[in-house]
Design a protein around this motif. Structure first.
Motif, PDB file in Angstrom:
ATOM      1  N   LYS A  33       0.833  -1.211   0.000  1.00 58.62           N
ATOM      2  CA  LYS A  33       0.000   0.000   0.000  1.00 58.62           C
ATOM      3  C   LYS A  33       0.872   1.266   0.000  1.00 58.62           C
ATOM      4  CE  LYS A  33      -4.038   1.990   2.237  1.00 58.62           C
ATOM      5  NZ  LYS A  33      -4.921   1.989   3.431  1.00 58.62           N
ATOM      6  N   LYS A  34       1.921   1.229   0.830  1.00 58.77           N
ATOM      7  CA  LYS A  34       2.849   2.368   0.882  1.00 58.77           C
ATOM      8  C   LYS A  34       3.513   2.584  -0.465  1.00 58.77           C
ATOM      9  CE  LYS A  34       4.201   2.563   5.746  1.00 58.77           C
ATOM     10  NZ  LYS A  34       5.295   2.341   6.717  1.00 58.77           N
ATOM     11  N   TRP A  35       3.912   1.440  -1.102  1.00 57.32           N
ATOM     12  CA  TRP A  35       4.584   1.533  -2.398  1.00 57.32           C
ATOM     13  C   TRP A  35       3.656   2.136  -3.450  1.00 57.32           C
ATOM     14  CZ3 TRP A  35       4.151  -0.923  -7.242  1.00 57.32           C
ATOM     15  CH2 TRP A  35       5.262  -0.765  -8.070  1.00 57.32           C
ATOM     16  N   GLU A  36       2.354   1.734  -3.417  1.00 59.99           N
ATOM     17  CA  GLU A  36       1.354   2.287  -4.354  1.00 59.99           C
ATOM     18  C   GLU A  36       1.186   3.796  -4.159  1.00 59.99           C
ATOM     19  OE1 GLU A  36      -2.286   0.146  -3.965  1.00 59.99           O
ATOM     20  OE2 GLU A  36      -1.450  -1.750  -4.705  1.00 59.99           O
ATOM     21  N   GLU A  37       1.107   4.210  -2.889  1.00 58.64           N
ATOM     22  CA  GLU A  37       0.977   5.652  -2.599  1.00 58.64           C
ATOM     23  C   GLU A  37       2.193   6.421  -3.111  1.00 58.64           C
ATOM     24  OE1 GLU A  37       0.403   5.933   1.590  1.00 58.64           O
ATOM     25  OE2 GLU A  37      -1.681   5.215   1.524  1.00 58.64           O
ATOM     26  N   LYS A  38       3.352   5.821  -2.914  1.00 61.77           N
ATOM     27  CA  LYS A  38       4.586   6.454  -3.382  1.00 61.77           C
ATOM     28  C   LYS A  38       4.589   6.584  -4.901  1.00 61.77           C
ATOM     29  CE  LYS A  38       9.562   6.167  -2.585  1.00 61.77           C
ATOM     30  NZ  LYS A  38      10.678   5.333  -2.077  1.00 61.77           N
ATOM     31  N   GLN A  39       4.124   5.509  -5.582  1.00 60.75           N
ATOM     32  CA  GLN A  39       4.068   5.529  -7.049  1.00 60.75           C
ATOM     33  C   GLN A  39       3.099   6.599  -7.556  1.00 60.75           C
ATOM     34  OE1 GLN A  39       5.839   3.752  -9.377  1.00 60.75           O
ATOM     35  NE2 GLN A  39       7.082   3.070  -7.655  1.00 60.75           N
ATOM     36  N   GLU A  40       1.972   6.744  -6.872  1.00 63.35           N
ATOM     37  CA  GLU A  40       0.977   7.772  -7.237  1.00 63.35           C
ATOM     38  C   GLU A  40       1.579   9.174  -7.119  1.00 63.35           C
ATOM     39  OE1 GLU A  40      -2.623   7.340  -5.024  1.00 63.35           O
ATOM     40  OE2 GLU A  40      -3.052   5.341  -5.828  1.00 63.35           O
ATOM     41  N   LYS A  41       2.268   9.398  -6.005  1.00 62.15           N
ATOM     42  CA  LYS A  41       2.898  10.713  -5.795  1.00 62.15           C
ATOM     43  C   LYS A  41       3.939  10.980  -6.868  1.00 62.15           C
ATOM     44  CE  LYS A  41       2.295  11.183  -0.794  1.00 62.15           C
ATOM     45  NZ  LYS A  41       2.985  11.211   0.522  1.00 62.15           N
ATOM     46  N   GLN A  42       4.733   9.958  -7.189  1.00 64.64           N
ATOM     47  CA  GLN A  42       5.752  10.119  -8.233  1.00 64.64           C
ATOM     48  C   GLN A  42       5.123  10.434  -9.585  1.00 64.64           C
ATOM     49  OE1 GLN A  42       8.252   6.647  -8.282  1.00 64.64           O
ATOM     50  NE2 GLN A  42       9.457   7.287  -6.491  1.00 64.64           N
ATOM     51  N   ALA A  43       4.028   9.738  -9.897  1.00 66.89           N
ATOM     52  CA  ALA A  43       3.334   9.966 -11.171  1.00 66.89           C
ATOM     53  C   ALA A  43       2.805  11.393 -11.254  1.00 66.89           C
ATOM     54  CB  ALA A  43       2.187   8.965 -11.318  1.00 66.89           C
ATOM     55  N   GLN A  44       2.233  11.864 -10.135  1.00 72.92           N
ATOM     56  CA  GLN A  44       1.726  13.248 -10.097  1.00 72.92           C
ATOM     57  C   GLN A  44       2.864  14.241 -10.300  1.00 72.92           C
ATOM     58  OE1 GLN A  44      -0.391  13.723  -6.419  1.00 72.92           O
ATOM     59  NE2 GLN A  44      -2.070  12.371  -7.019  1.00 72.92           N
ATOM     60  N   LYS A  45       3.969  13.949  -9.629  1.00 76.68           N
ATOM     61  CA  LYS A  45       5.115  14.857  -9.711  1.00 76.68           C
ATOM     62  C   LYS A  45       5.686  14.898 -11.120  1.00 76.68           C
ATOM     63  CE  LYS A  45       7.833  17.500  -7.205  1.00 76.68           C
ATOM     64  NZ  LYS A  45       7.297  18.669  -6.499  1.00 76.68           N
ATOM     65  N   THR A  46       5.811  13.714 -11.750  1.00 77.05           N
ATOM     66  CA  THR A  46       6.349  13.663 -13.122  1.00 77.05           C
ATOM     67  C   THR A  46       5.422  14.368 -14.108  1.00 77.05           C
ATOM     68  OG1 THR A  46       5.347  11.448 -13.313  1.00 77.05           O
ATOM     69  CG2 THR A  46       7.716  11.557 -12.860  1.00 77.05           C
ATOM     70  N   ALA A  47       4.120  14.205 -13.899  1.00 76.78           N
ATOM     71  CA  ALA A  47       3.143  14.879 -14.776  1.00 76.78           C
ATOM     72  C   ALA A  47       3.251  16.392 -14.618  1.00 76.78           C
ATOM     73  CB  ALA A  47       1.721  14.405 -14.427  1.00 76.78           C
ATOM     74  N   GLU A  48       3.446  16.841 -13.389  1.00 73.83           N
ATOM     75  CA  GLU A  48       3.570  18.284 -13.123  1.00 73.83           C
ATOM     76  C   GLU A  48       4.844  18.834 -13.760  1.00 73.83           C
ATOM     77  OE1 GLU A  48       2.505  21.957 -11.561  1.00 73.83           O
ATOM     78  OE2 GLU A  48       1.327  20.102 -11.591  1.00 73.83           O
ATOM     79  N   ASN A  49       5.941  18.099 -13.614  1.00 74.33           N
ATOM     80  CA  ASN A  49       7.211  18.533 -14.219  1.00 74.33           C
ATOM     81  C   ASN A  49       7.123  18.556 -15.735  1.00 74.33           C
ATOM     82  OD1 ASN A  49       8.367  18.777 -11.705  1.00 74.33           O
ATOM     83  ND2 ASN A  49       9.252  16.724 -11.730  1.00 74.33           N
ATOM     84  N   LYS A  50       6.453  17.549 -16.311  1.00 77.41           N
ATOM     85  CA  LYS A  50       6.278  17.489 -17.762  1.00 77.41           C
ATOM     86  C   LYS A  50       5.468  18.679 -18.268  1.00 77.41           C
ATOM     87  CE  LYS A  50       4.915  14.267 -21.429  1.00 77.41           C
ATOM     88  NZ  LYS A  50       4.214  13.020 -21.730  1.00 77.41           N
ATOM     89  N   ARG A  51       4.420  18.997 -17.502  1.00 74.28           N
ATOM     90  CA  ARG A  51       3.564  20.141 -17.880  1.00 74.28           C
ATOM     91  C   ARG A  51       4.363  21.453 -17.855  1.00 74.28           C
ATOM     92  NH1 ARG A  51       0.956  23.958 -15.538  1.00 74.28           N
ATOM     93  NH2 ARG A  51       1.445  23.240 -13.433  1.00 74.28           N
TER      94      ARG A  51
END
Length: 384
Positions: free
Chosen positions: A292-310
């Motif tokens: 569960k922790k790993w999934e939350e971490k992956q979600e945060k990373q995905a959000q961060k990468t999307a924000e950086n890409k934008r």
């Protein structure tokens, strides 16, 4: 009678005792004697030397070690002329000066103490050696403890130095002092009058009482007033500028609203275990918790990468072209011209109708039968 005689004798004795030390000296009224002049010390005034050995020592920062090693022979030779022994201890990081049997001037040890103080405060050796002259004095002004916040202290110290050291140079010219701003101190060399003025200027600047530029203006005015001998015994306050301190707007402190008083204590916040029990996480196994922790971490990373890409793609998005307002303007102008032409035609038509009615002959209209009456559309008949 006897009492009167005794009083007279007492008065005479008092006068005699008073006048014993108040006799006029031959040099009191001599115009050739300058009482403010400091005469150079003559070794013949103290031929036997000093009875006790006096010494002073001071420590210096590590960054001055190399320079002091290079300049120490010059300092030692300058002090040797006055019979002062100097020692540089690189292990302890200290400088020591002491009197010897050859020392004749009793005050030169105080000058040597000032010399090592100035050397430790980063004053160059050729400049510091000048302190051994009788007319030269020094003052080390401590400014580090006048302001608590470091950022504010650095700004005010820079204010004293000025852009390209212009303020410092102006102060050196007007006070006649050598000034060096180093760390938490200001080292100054000059006359007593100049040092007194400089200490006041430095303290006013660091404590934010008055800007050094205002002090410079006042000193310049005083220099001009000194040239006029008629103002020698007058008060100069009316000529000097007066500067008022402006109140700088400070940030308003937000006042917290007072909550209504209740005798009951606030509810106890839920603990970490309580929160886990509510969400059901408490009953999960260690593997599931980690997953569960790993999934939350992956979600945060995905959000961060999307924000950086934008953010990166924002640089490649072309700006919106400004709408050409001239085309709209020309269309509006055409519409206005068309409306104007239409209204002019209508007015001309109405005017023509009115004119044709005015030109009808009343007699012909009455005599003619109804069918042959001139209509409004027919042309007007010419009357002979």
């Amino acid at each position: 009678m006897e009492l009167d005689n005794v009083e007279e004798v007492n008065l005479q004795q008092k006068k005699k005792h008073k006048g014993k030390h108040d006799k006029p000296k031959p040099w009191d009224e001599d115009p050739n004697i300058d009482r403010w002049k400091i005469e150079k010390f003559d070794p013949s005034w103290n031929p036997d030397g000093l009875l006790e050995v006096s010494s002073f020592s001071t420590i210096f920062p590590r960054y001055r070690e190399q320079y002091l090693q290079e300049a120490w022979p010059k300092v030692k030779s300058a002090l040797k002329e006055y019979g002062i022994a100097a020692e540089l201890n690189l292990v302890e990081g200290s400088m020591t000066v002491s009197t010897t049997r050859k020392t004749r001037d009793p005050y030169i040890i105080m000058k040597a103490r000032d010399l090592i103080k100035l050397l430790s405060r980063s004053v160059p050796a050729p400049q510091a050696i000048k302190i051994l002259d009788d007319e030269m004095q020094c003052d080390i002004i401590k400014i580090g403890n006048l302001v608590h916040k470091k950022e504010r202290f650095v700004k005010r110290r820079q204010r004293l130095v000025g852009p390209n050291s212009s303020t410092l140079k102006a102060l050196e010219i007007l006070t006649g002092c050598y000034i060096l701003v180093q760390g938490n101190t200001v080292a100054a060399m000059g006359s007593f009058k100049g040092l007194k003025q400089l200490r006041r200027i430095v303290e006013d600047c660091i404590e934010n009482r008055m800007h050094p530029v205002y002090h410079i203006k006042i000193l310049m005015m005083k220099k001009e007033l000194e040239k006029d001998p008629s103002l020698k015994n007058e008060n100069w306050d009316r000529f000097l500028p007066k500067f008022k301190k402006k109140n700088v707007k400070t940030k308003k402190v937000k006042s917290k609203e007072k909550k209504p008083y209740t005798p009951f204590p606030p509810p106890q916040p839920p603990s970490k275990i309580d929160q886990q029990l509510e969400s059901g996480e408490y009953f999960l196994s260690e593997k599931k918790k980690l997953a569960k922790k790993w999934e939350e971490k992956q979600e945060k990373q995905a959000q961060k990468t999307a924000e950086n890409k934008r953010k990166r793609e924002e640089a490649f998005v072309p700006p919106k072209e400004p709408v050409n307002q001239d085309s709209n303007k020309s269309e509006n102008d055409k519409e206005d011209v068309a409306a104007l032409a239409k209204s002019v035609k209508q007015k001309a038509k109405e005017f023509g109708k009115q004119k044709s009615l005015e030109n009808i002959n009343a007699e012909e209209y009455i005599e003619a039968p109804a069918g042959e009456r001139p209509s409004k559309k027919k042309k007007k008949s010419k009357h002979t």
